[in-house]
Design a protein around this motif. Structure first.
Motif, PDB file in Angstrom:
ATOM      1  N   VAL A 185     -11.109  35.779 -15.465  1.00 24.66           N
ATOM      2  CA  VAL A 185     -10.532  36.917 -16.172  1.00 24.66           C
ATOM      3  C   VAL A 185     -11.191  37.029 -17.544  1.00 24.66           C
ATOM      4  N   ALA A 186     -11.737  38.185 -17.859  1.00 28.09           N
ATOM      5  CA  ALA A 186     -12.336  38.403 -19.177  1.00 28.09           C
ATOM      6  C   ALA A 186     -11.230  38.516 -20.214  1.00 28.09           C
ATOM      7  N   LEU A 237       0.789  36.708 -14.322  1.00 28.17           N
ATOM      8  CA  LEU A 237       0.138  37.191 -13.111  1.00 28.17           C
ATOM      9  C   LEU A 237      -0.333  36.033 -12.236  1.00 28.17           C
ATOM     10  N   ALA A 238      -0.922  35.024 -12.871  1.00 28.07           N
ATOM     11  CA  ALA A 238      -1.394  33.856 -12.115  1.00 28.07           C
ATOM     12  C   ALA A 238      -0.235  33.160 -11.418  1.00 28.07           C
ATOM     13  N   THR A 239       0.892  33.039 -12.112  1.00 25.09           N
ATOM     14  CA  THR A 239       2.074  32.424 -11.502  1.00 25.09           C
ATOM     15  C   THR A 239       2.562  33.238 -10.316  1.00 25.09           C
ATOM     16  N   PRO A 245      -5.448  30.360 -13.474  1.00 24.74           N
ATOM     17  CA  PRO A 245      -6.402  31.322 -14.034  1.00 24.74           C
ATOM     18  C   PRO A 245      -7.624  30.643 -14.637  1.00 24.74           C
ATOM     19  N   VAL A 246      -8.782  31.245 -14.410  1.00 23.43           N
ATOM     20  CA  VAL A 246     -10.013  30.826 -15.068  1.00 23.43           C
ATOM     21  C   VAL A 246     -10.360  31.911 -16.075  1.00 23.43           C
ATOM     22  N   ILE A 247     -10.518  31.521 -17.338  1.00 17.63           N
ATOM     23  CA  ILE A 247     -10.685  32.485 -18.413  1.00 17.63           C
ATOM     24  C   ILE A 247     -12.145  32.566 -18.849  1.00 17.63           C
TER      25      ILE A 247
END
Length: 303
Positions: A185-186, A237-239, A245-247
């Protein structure tokens, strides 16, 4: 845009005759109301679209805030020309009422303070925000000069079914898509910037109810009245998706304000307005979009 699509659908469900104008005809199943494909800057198109119309909802926009400073002249041409043509056609066709969707996230600027009321000074830091301020002024000028009613709705960050899934606008839809696909995610800045997220169906409900009781020129914030950090939205959102999440950390953008949080007391004085909580909506939606009406329509002209 997805906001116009939801407004059109809800208005039709509540008994309005709807004629929807978009640049391209909607693909897929037949719409339950009239659709016109064309350019709102074309006088002949608008003359047809506004024939017999009693209320116009203008929910059109092109250049995105993050990109508008790169091409300000294009931003001017693509946003103000359709607006001015719509206003001129309303005058010729004697259309009595208008709802214009403005942008609370861009018109106020970082010096406004928060919660931000409609009376806060407007010092936008993007060309997009400057065009919205100009558009508001044109709407007010025409309404007062020619005697029609106008609601200028300064919407905060709108999310929900139909939201963009790619590009630089629409954090929730874009982040949900890349998380589902196990992509990064950007994140612009450190994620502490806060936004006021309002569900698209809450916006559509406000538009339709206000349209039933026009009253001069009104400027109203439409948001949740709360602000949530962008990083918290990504984590929520990830939950909801059951992923980690990968940032992709990126520099903050000069067009982004640090906080958007609206004072919604004015609209609550007019309507029983109870906007839903974004984190609850995202968790309840799980692997889908935040619950609401599915629609394939386009920006609305209510009749």
């Amino acid at each position: 845009g997805f906001i116009g699509r939801r407004i059109a659908r809800l208005a039709h469900q509540r008994g309005w005759q709807v004629r929807a104008l978009s640049r391209r005809a909607a693909a897929g199943s037949a719409l339950p109301y009239e659709q016109v494909a064309g350019d709102a800057a074309d006088p002949m198109v608008m003359s047809h679209v506004l024939d017999g119309v009693s209320h116009v909802v203008l929910a059109a926009g092109t250049v995105k805030p993050a990109e508008s400073n790169v091409h300000p002249l294009e931003d001017f041409r693509t946003n103000l020309a359709p607006l001015l043509n719509t206003l001129e056609t309303m005058v010729r066709r004697s259309v009595p009422d208008l709802t214009f969707l403005s942008s609370a996230g861009t018109v106020y600027g970082p010096q406004a303070g928060f919660p931000t009321s409609e009376d806060a000074p407007m010092w936008p830091i993007s060309s997009y925000g400057i065009q919205k301020v100009a558009a508001e002024r044109y709407v007010s000028m025409y309404a007062q000069q020619f005697g029609f009613s106008a609601d200028i709705l300064r919407c905060s960050n709108v999310y929900g079914p139909g939201e963009p899934h790619a590009g630089s606008q629409g954090l929730i839809g874009v982040a949900r898509t890349v998380l589902r696909e196990n992509r990064s995610v950007a994140l612009y800045g450190d994620g502490s910037a806060r936004r006021d997220f309002v569900h698209v169906d809450d916006v559509a409900d406000v538009v339709e109810r206000l349209a039933t009781k026009p009253d001069g020129v009104r400027v109203l914030n439409v948001g949740s009245g709360e602000s949530v950090a962008i990083r918290d939205i990504i984590d929520t959102l990830a939950t909801s998706l059951g992923v980690e999440p990968v940032i992709d950390h990126r520099p903050a953008r000069p067009t982004d304000v640090p906080v958007v949080q609206l004072d919604i007391s004015r609209i609550r004085s007019l309507l029983d307005f109870q906007p839903r909580d974004v984190r609850t909506a995202l968790l309840d939606a799980g692997d889908g979009e935040a619950a609401g009406i599915t629609s394939h329509s386009d920006p609305a002209v209510l009749r």
